[in-house]
Design a protein around this motif. Structure first.
Motif, short mmCIF file in Angstrom:
data_model
loop_
_atom_site.label_atom_id
_atom_site.label_comp_id
_atom_site.label_asym_id
_atom_site.label_seq_id
_atom_site.Cartn_x
_atom_site.Cartn_y
_atom_site.Cartn_z
N ASP A 72 0.85 -1.19 0.00
CA ASP A 72 0.00 0.00 0.00
C ASP A 72 0.88 1.24 0.00
O ASP A 72 1.83 1.34 0.78
CB ASP A 72 -0.90 0.03 1.24
N ILE A 73 0.54 2.17 -0.88
CA ILE A 73 1.32 3.40 -1.03
C ILE A 73 0.42 4.57 -0.64
O ILE A 73 -0.71 4.68 -1.12
CB ILE A 73 1.80 3.57 -2.49
N PRO A 74 0.92 5.48 0.21
CA PRO A 74 0.09 6.62 0.63
C PRO A 74 -0.31 7.53 -0.54
O PRO A 74 0.40 7.62 -1.55
CB PRO A 74 0.99 7.38 1.60
N HIS A 75 -1.42 8.22 -0.38
CA HIS A 75 -1.91 9.17 -1.38
C HIS A 75 -0.84 10.24 -1.64
O HIS A 75 -0.27 10.79 -0.70
CB HIS A 75 -3.20 9.83 -0.89
N GLY A 76 -0.57 10.50 -2.91
CA GLY A 76 0.36 11.56 -3.29
C GLY A 76 1.83 11.22 -3.08
O GLY A 76 2.68 12.10 -3.21
N TRP A 77 2.14 9.96 -2.79
CA TRP A 77 3.53 9.59 -2.48
C TRP A 77 4.41 9.71 -3.71
O TRP A 77 4.05 9.31 -4.82
CB TRP A 77 3.59 8.16 -1.94
N ILE A 78 5.61 10.26 -3.49
CA ILE A 78 6.63 10.38 -4.54
C ILE A 78 7.92 9.79 -4.00
O ILE A 78 8.33 10.11 -2.88
CB ILE A 78 6.86 11.85 -4.93
N GLY A 79 8.54 8.94 -4.78
CA GLY A 79 9.80 8.35 -4.37
C GLY A 79 10.22 7.25 -5.31
O GLY A 79 9.74 7.17 -6.45
N ASN A 80 11.14 6.41 -4.84
CA ASN A 80 11.61 5.31 -5.67
C ASN A 80 11.80 4.07 -4.81
O ASN A 80 11.68 4.11 -3.59
CB ASN A 80 12.88 5.69 -6.43
N PHE A 81 12.12 2.97 -5.49
CA PHE A 81 12.36 1.70 -4.81
C PHE A 81 13.34 0.88 -5.62
O PHE A 81 13.53 1.10 -6.82
CB PHE A 81 11.05 0.93 -4.58
N PHE A 82 14.00 -0.03 -4.94
CA PHE A 82 14.93 -0.96 -5.59
C PHE A 82 14.87 -2.27 -4.84
O PHE A 82 14.44 -2.32 -3.68
CB PHE A 82 16.36 -0.40 -5.63
#
Length: 190
Positions: free
Chosen positions: A59-69
């Protein structure tokens, strides 16, 4: 009274659903941990374990900005191929891409991303290198969707789960430069 109880139950269920999700699909037998890096001011997201040949939905929060690896079990935690997202951005659009800028030689981590329902446009590669990922900061590769549920493949071969290597730059499909995602440019038609 039963109507009020039912209405409150449905309302509570609706509030409990995440605005956004990313489903990580492991395409091989390697266990991995997906690490998230939030942009400044965004909430942290805990790392998630993805077992080999399994899926894990985050689950990702509303408006979330970022990355993942992703990091294969037993390997040092060093960023490689990145999945980058900006959920619920201006106009309700979700932007996403796969970036090889940090480590273009990471061919066992993040592979491809696409919207869960429409399955296109897609970003990333089944076999790297390809023309559908960021290699330089000014590449024009960011994809956009109104969907808020994304799929991201990890390792292995996308063909093994029935996903064809797609031409993400079909006639008339807009792709976006980073400046556009940040609100400082125009989309580019390829």
């Amino acid at each position: 009274m039963k109507f009020i109880t039912l209405a409150l139950t449905l309302a509570a269920a609706a509030l409990g659903r995440a605005d956004n999700t990313i489903t990580f699909v492991s395409q091989d037998s390697v266990d991995r941990t997906v690490h998230f890096t939030a942009n400044p001011g965004m909430p942290d997201i805990k790392a998630v374990e993805v077992s080999g040949k399994k899926n894990a939905t985050v689950d990702i929060p509303h408006g979330w900005i970022g990355n993942f690896f992703s990091i294969s079990k037993g390997s040092p935690v060093v960023p490689g191929m990145l999945g980058e997202v900006a959920f619920n951005s201006w106009g309700g659009i979700t932007f996403f891409d796969v970036s090889a800028i940090v480590d273009p030689n990471d061919h066992v981590g993040v592979k491809q991303m696409w919207p869960a329902t429409e399955r296109k446009p897609a970003s990333g590669c089944d076999l790297f290198p390809c023309a559908f990922a960021y290699y330089l900061p000014d590449d024009i590769q960011t994809q956009a969707t109104k969907e808020t549920d994304l799929i991201c493949t990890l390792g292995g071969d996308s063909a093994s789960i029935g996903v064809d290597q797609r031409d993400v730059h079909e006639d008339g499909v807009a792709v976006f430069a980073r400046e556009f995602v940040l609100g400082r440019g125009l989309p580019v038609k390829i």
